[in-house]
Scaffold this active site. Structure first.
Site, PDB file in Angstrom:
ATOM      1  N   SER A 256       0.828  -1.202   0.000  1.00  0.00           N
ATOM      2  CA  SER A 256       0.000   0.000   0.000  1.00  0.00           C
ATOM      3  C   SER A 256       0.871   1.264   0.000  1.00  0.00           C
ATOM      4  O   SER A 256       1.739   1.404  -0.851  1.00  0.00           O
ATOM      5  CB  SER A 256      -0.934  -0.058   1.221  1.00  0.00           C
ATOM      6  OG  SER A 256      -1.866   0.966   1.190  1.00  0.00           O
TER       7      SER A 256
ATOM      8  N   ARG B 100     -11.125   6.432  10.972  1.00  0.00           N
ATOM      9  CA  ARG B 100     -10.731   5.029  10.955  1.00  0.00           C
ATOM     10  C   ARG B 100     -11.829   4.141  10.363  1.00  0.00           C
ATOM     11  O   ARG B 100     -11.563   3.191   9.633  1.00  0.00           O
ATOM     12  CB  ARG B 100     -10.396   4.580  12.390  1.00  0.00           C
ATOM     13  CG  ARG B 100      -9.975   3.140  12.507  1.00  0.00           C
ATOM     14  CD  ARG B 100      -8.788   2.848  11.636  1.00  0.00           C
ATOM     15  NE  ARG B 100      -8.250   1.515  11.859  1.00  0.00           N
ATOM     16  CZ  ARG B 100      -7.351   0.944  11.093  1.00  0.00           C
ATOM     17  NH1 ARG B 100      -6.871   1.612  10.057  1.00  0.00           N
ATOM     18  NH2 ARG B 100      -6.905  -0.248  11.357  1.00  0.00           N
TER      19      ARG B 100
ATOM     20  N   ASP C 299      -9.079  -6.254  -4.243  1.00  0.00           N
ATOM     21  CA  ASP C 299      -8.653  -4.961  -3.693  1.00  0.00           C
ATOM     22  C   ASP C 299      -9.257  -3.855  -4.567  1.00  0.00           C
ATOM     23  O   ASP C 299      -8.830  -3.643  -5.691  1.00  0.00           O
ATOM     24  CB  ASP C 299      -7.113  -4.894  -3.709  1.00  0.00           C
ATOM     25  CG  ASP C 299      -6.577  -3.610  -3.098  1.00  0.00           C
ATOM     26  OD1 ASP C 299      -7.374  -2.699  -2.798  1.00  0.00           O
ATOM     27  OD2 ASP C 299      -5.348  -3.522  -2.921  1.00  0.00           O
TER      28      ASP C 299
ATOM     29  N   HIS D  61      -8.147  -4.927   0.093  1.00  0.00           N
ATOM     30  CA  HIS D  61      -6.833  -4.308   0.248  1.00  0.00           C
ATOM     31  C   HIS D  61      -6.049  -4.926   1.410  1.00  0.00           C
ATOM     32  O   HIS D  61      -4.831  -5.050   1.351  1.00  0.00           O
ATOM     33  CB  HIS D  61      -7.032  -2.807   0.483  1.00  0.00           C
ATOM     34  CG  HIS D  61      -5.772  -1.998   0.435  1.00  0.00           C
ATOM     35  ND1 HIS D  61      -4.938  -1.990  -0.667  1.00  0.00           N
ATOM     36  CD2 HIS D  61      -5.198  -1.178   1.341  1.00  0.00           C
ATOM     37  CE1 HIS D  61      -3.911  -1.186  -0.426  1.00  0.00           C
ATOM     38  NE2 HIS D  61      -4.040  -0.695   0.781  1.00  0.00           N
ATOM     39  N   ASP D  62      -6.765  -5.305   2.454  1.00  0.00           N
ATOM     40  CA  ASP D  62      -6.131  -5.886   3.639  1.00  0.00           C
ATOM     41  C   ASP D  62      -5.370  -7.181   3.342  1.00  0.00           C
ATOM     42  O   ASP D  62      -4.572  -7.618   4.170  1.00  0.00           O
ATOM     43  CB  ASP D  62      -7.196  -6.199   4.699  1.00  0.00           C
ATOM     44  CG  ASP D  62      -7.122  -5.226   5.862  1.00  0.00           C
ATOM     45  OD1 ASP D  62      -6.269  -4.312   5.816  1.00  0.00           O
ATOM     46  OD2 ASP D  62      -7.907  -5.383   6.816  1.00  0.00           O
TER      47      ASP D  62
END
Lengths: 375, 198
Positions: A146, A216, A311, A344-345
């Site tokens: 990332s 967050r 992602d 994405h994680d």
């Protein structure tokens, strides 16, 4: 077991914004042993909310495991029996490196709002000075996911002779309008929190917790795929029935609230603002008329580019832009698209195909060092 | 021999045509053994393209630069005329759009090399005459699980090329590793063609 360290720098660092940081400290950690030729060092760059604590645990804190511990360690994909791995908290961070939380020596007060807005380029310049202090002329590899992967690109462009390999994972050559939009929502949440006080909340004895929580939450949604959220939470209710209230009723709500509480308890809002700006500004092709191949022309490293099919924040399409530019420049590049459901994680998770690929690539890196007799 | 089966006669034929130090793109490169072989024999550079995860990993282990990609979607990441040779080994017959990939090969490369099982091989013809789909060394699948959806004969391929102005530069036909020079469309099991734009 690992112990965080600090490096102090007295030489002023000119920043892209035009300002200069006179002196600063970087928090870092190392794993493994630097070999006699200093050729086996690997720099691990962190993304938005992580730190120098990339692997291992601290004495007496068995639960404080490094953020990429599934990847880095003895016998793991990035094998610390072979490589000397360096994790560093970026400048402007809130985990020990000089940042908005630190005391400005000129005023005796926390930097707060007056801390400069930093860029990926600034971070990499600071990391290069840390490498100098550690006696590392050239990294065997620079690795990140990332925003960390953006730092790898910048390393390869700015210091081609210092990077033999770049592992660019779940990356994009710049943020899309949608990415910037999410960052702006996060920033607005912080900036409009009454406890923000224009960024000088430390002296008021408060933190803009509510803003950070929302920031967050928004971020977290973009790290997961729709399918992953459906699998993990679906429409499951915490108490089996609705209450016609605004309490957290669905599992996904309580998950987001939990993540938000945790995050706002340890992360600094001023750092968060600056990191999102660094993301927004990163665009190496900008100075080359939008031509990424020309921007990457100085980069001579071998590249491993990895993306994840689900992602949507930094989609495979964005990684392919990087691959396209590297192919155009006739560089050594391997590109893998991992079919993982986690969004994405995924770059942080323990997926066998992904980890085996990284391990095989590091075998190659190590073999090339061995072939030169430099290990 | 580092896992390279040097007895693969098609590898040797391809290596014979490829000039030393060439830029090569190997489409459907599998585990990368052909590329690795050409690197050793001809000091080539370039990339493999492969869709399968296990093969991508094998390529990394074999020290081959590989780009994971579905060939059916073309070769968009690759620039026009950026390779000396584009190789499509034992893959053409499994492509949905064989015509498009041949055109893409000649877009990104100066010359193309393609290998495929010859459906006109007499053993295959015998299978069909007996009323069954062929199953053999070069066509090891059953009709219901075969990836080979576009099988052709030497004559079919040559007609395809001539109709599209594709110039066949060289041809090698093999049966069990031996060159076939007489009645190749009947006696040849494996076809290897080297071609260029007309």
């Amino acid at each position: 077991m690992v112990t965080p360290q600090r490096a102090a720098f007295r030489e002023p660092l000119p920043l892209k914004c035009g300002r200069v940081i006179a002196n600063y400290e970087l928090a870092y950690e190392t794993y493994g042993t630097l070999n006699a030729g200093h050729s086996n060092a690997v720099l691990v760059c962190h993304a938005l909310n992580a730190s120098h604590h990339a692997a291992g645990v601290y004495a007496g804190e068995p639960d404080n495991v490094g953020w990429w511990d599934n990847m880095i360690g003895p016998g793991k994909s990035l094998d610390t029996n072979r490589f000397f791995v360096v994790g560093v908290n970026n400048l402007g961070g809130c985990h020990g490196s000089t940042g908005p939380l630190s005391i400005n020596p000129d005023t005796g007060l926390p930097w707060g709002a007056s801390f400069p807005v930093l860029t990926v380029e600034d971070w990499v310049s600071a990391q290069a000075r840390l490498a100098d202090q550690l006696g590392i002329k050239q990294f065997a590899a620079v690795m990140g996911g990332s925003l960390g992967a953006m730092q790898c690109l910048q390393w390869a462009i700015a210091y081609p002779e210092r990077v033999r390999h770049a592992l660019v994972i779940a990356c994009a050559p710049n943020l899309s309008a949608q990415n910037i939009a999410f960052n702006e929502v996060a920033r607005q949440a912080i900036l409009t929190d009454p406890d923000f006080h224009g960024g000088d909340y430390y002296v008021q004895g408060v933190t803009p917790r509510r803003g950070l929580r929302v920031a967050r939450m928004v971020g977290h949604i973009t790290y997961l795929s729709d399918d992953e959220m459906a699998n993990k939470f679906g429409r499951t209710l915490k108490h089996g029935h609705v209450n016609y209230s605004f309490d957290s009723e669905f599992e996904i709500e309580s998950y987001l609230r939990h993540q938000a509480d945790k995050f706002s308890g340890y992360f600094d809002a001023n750092t968060y603002l600056r990191i999102t700006k660094a993301l927004d500004y990163f665009d190496p092709a900008l100075d080359h008329g939008g031509n990424l191949a020309r921007a990457l022309a100085p980069a001579t490293a071998g590249f491993l580019v990895v993306s994840f099919t689900t992602d949507w924040r930094f989609s495979p399409e964005r990684s392919r832009e990087i691959v396209h530019a590297l192919l155009k420049n006739k560089r050594d590049v391997t590109y893998a698209e991992i079919d993982a459901p986690h969004g994405h994680d995924a770059f942080l998770l323990d997926d066998a195909r992904y980890h085996k690929l990284v391990a095989a690539y590091f075998d190659r890196v190590f073999d090339s060092l061995s072939a030169e007799g430099s290990v | 021999m580092n896992g390279i089966s040097i007895d693969r006669a098609d590898f040797a034929a391809i290596a014979h045509w490829v000039t030393g130090g060439a830029r090569v793109l190997d489409l459907g490169c599998g585990d990368g053994v052909l590329f690795k072989y050409l690197k050793r024999e001809r000091d080539i550079s370039g990339y493999g393209v492969e869709i399968d995860d296990a093969n991508v990993l094998a390529c990394v282990k074999n020290g081959v630069n590989v780009v994971q990609r579905n060939l059916e979607r073309g070769l968009r990441e690759f620039e026009d005329q950026s390779f000396d040779y584009v190789i499509l080994s034992q893959t053409l017959q499994a492509m949905r759009n064989g015509e498009r990939i041949i055109h893409e090969m000649l877009r990104v490369g100066r010359e193309g090399i393609v290998t495929f099982p010859n459906f006109g091989y007499w053993r295959n013809r015998m299978h069909v005459l007996r009323g069954r789909m062929p199953v053999s060394e070069n066509l090891p699948y059953q009709w219901f699980d075969t990836p080979n959806i576009h099988l052709c004969t030497l004559d079919d391929f040559e007609r395809f090329c001539s109709e599209r102005g594709i110039r066949i530069l060289e041809r090698k036909v093999l049966t069990q590793g031996r060159a076939v020079n007489v009645m190749p469309n009947l006696l040849g099991a494996l076809a290897i063609y080297h071609f260029g734009a007309g």
